[in-house]
Design an enzyme around this catalytic site. Structure first.
Site, PDB file in Angstrom:
ATOM      1  CG  MET A  77       9.968  10.580 -14.122  1.00 24.59           C
ATOM      2  SD  MET A  77       9.216  10.049 -12.581  1.00 24.59           S
ATOM      3  CE  MET A  77       9.187   8.282 -12.863  1.00 24.59           C
ATOM      4  N   GLY A 130       7.406   5.935  -5.219  1.00 23.56           N
ATOM      5  CA  GLY A 130       6.209   5.126  -5.333  1.00 23.56           C
ATOM      6  C   GLY A 130       5.404   5.169  -4.046  1.00 23.56           C
ATOM      7  N   GLY A 131       4.158   4.708  -4.117  1.00 18.56           N
ATOM      8  CA  GLY A 131       3.336   4.568  -2.921  1.00 18.56           C
ATOM      9  C   GLY A 131       2.692   5.832  -2.401  1.00 18.56           C
ATOM     10  CG  MET A 146      12.824   7.766 -11.234  1.00 19.51           C
ATOM     11  SD  MET A 146      12.250   7.551  -9.534  1.00 19.51           S
ATOM     12  CE  MET A 146      10.536   7.131  -9.799  1.00 19.51           C
ATOM     13  N   GLY A 193       0.307   7.578 -10.568  1.00 19.00           N
ATOM     14  CA  GLY A 193       0.468   8.032  -9.194  1.00 19.00           C
ATOM     15  C   GLY A 193      -0.764   7.814  -8.342  1.00 19.00           C
ATOM     16  N   GLY A 194      -0.646   6.934  -7.364  1.00 23.87           N
ATOM     17  CA  GLY A 194      -1.737   6.727  -6.421  1.00 23.87           C
ATOM     18  C   GLY A 194      -2.929   5.989  -6.976  1.00 23.87           C
ATOM     19  N   GLY A 248       1.359   0.625  -9.556  1.00 27.93           N
ATOM     20  CA  GLY A 248       2.547   0.010  -8.971  1.00 27.93           C
ATOM     21  C   GLY A 248       2.194  -0.902  -7.816  1.00 27.93           C
ATOM     22  CB  SER A 249       1.620  -0.163  -4.230  1.00 31.53           C
ATOM     23  OG  SER A 249       2.796   0.582  -4.046  1.00 31.53           O
TER      24      SER A 249
END
Length: 217
Positions: free
Chosen positions: A67, A143-144, A36, A175-176, A196-197
């Site tokens: 990104m 994130g998250g 990013m 994402g999510g 991710g998380s």
């Protein structure tokens, strides 16, 4: 075939090498690396030195998600640093077809990412050139975030486009992604899930094992 691509954006950077090693031991083949620039998206993540350092100690497939604005400027650099696949955003490319072929000419796999509000029609004349399409199921930059439910239909439509053209293009979702929606995402037509998380929060190897149980059904 379904793949899990843990995103190191959610990793503990004081233990990055150790956590990547845990991912590798868990049988995962792909590592998702979000780059990013603070311009295309609000956040700044990490760049070339981090990728160069972890490449020396990992045999995972590096799925580098740019990104950033004008990504064509940097694809050769990321190729030299060890990227196996590069994803660029359609919204960030002035000449998307040119950028795709630049990546392919470097011997890398190429993917195009679409933000939630970006229509699938931008792929009409390039889909046949792609190895993968990434559907962003959150607005990129942090994130998250929670999965945007309307993206299920977008995934289904993309999968139909690919099938209708007789292609074997992978469908990636970022994402999510969590334990509660993995099956629904797969049912919609995706086969590469960025997490991710749900990978890095808690015990990495246990989390991956739980996710893989769904992915290999």
């Amino acid at each position: 075939m379904n793949y899990l691509a843990p995103s190191i954006l959610a990793a503990d950077f004081t233990k990055l090498g150790e956590q990547i090693s845990s991912i590798e031991k868990s049988g995962v083949e792909m590592l998702h690396i979000d780059v990013m620039d603070g311009m295309f998206v609000p956040s700044i993540s990490f760049g070339m030195p981090v990728i160069e350092s972890i490449r020396k100690n990992s045999k995972l497939l590096f799925d580098v998600h740019l990104m950033i604005e004008e990504p064509d400027r940097y694809v050769e650099t990321f190729a030299k640093l060890g990227a196996d696949s590069i994803t660029v955003h359609a919204e960030a490319c002035t000449h998307l077809h040119r950028t795709i072929h630049h990546i392919k000419e470097l011997g890398l796999k190429c993917s195009v990412a679409l933000n939630p509000a970006t229509p699938l029609s931008v792929l009409d004349y390039v889909l046949q050139d792609l190895d993968m399409v990434l559907i962003m199921t959150v607005n990129p930059g942090f994130g998250g975030q929670a999965f945007i439910p309307e993206m299920y239909d977008k995934i289904r439509q993309l999968k139909k486009m690919i099938t209708d053209k007789g292609l074997k293009t992978d469908v990636q979702v970022d994402g999510g992604v969590c334990f509660e929606n993995v099956q629904d995402i797969l049912d919609a037509g995706a086969n590469v899930l960025v997490a991710g998380s749900s990978v890095f929060k808690g015990n990495i190897e246990d989390n991956i094992a739980a996710l893989q149980k769904v992915l290999v059904k």
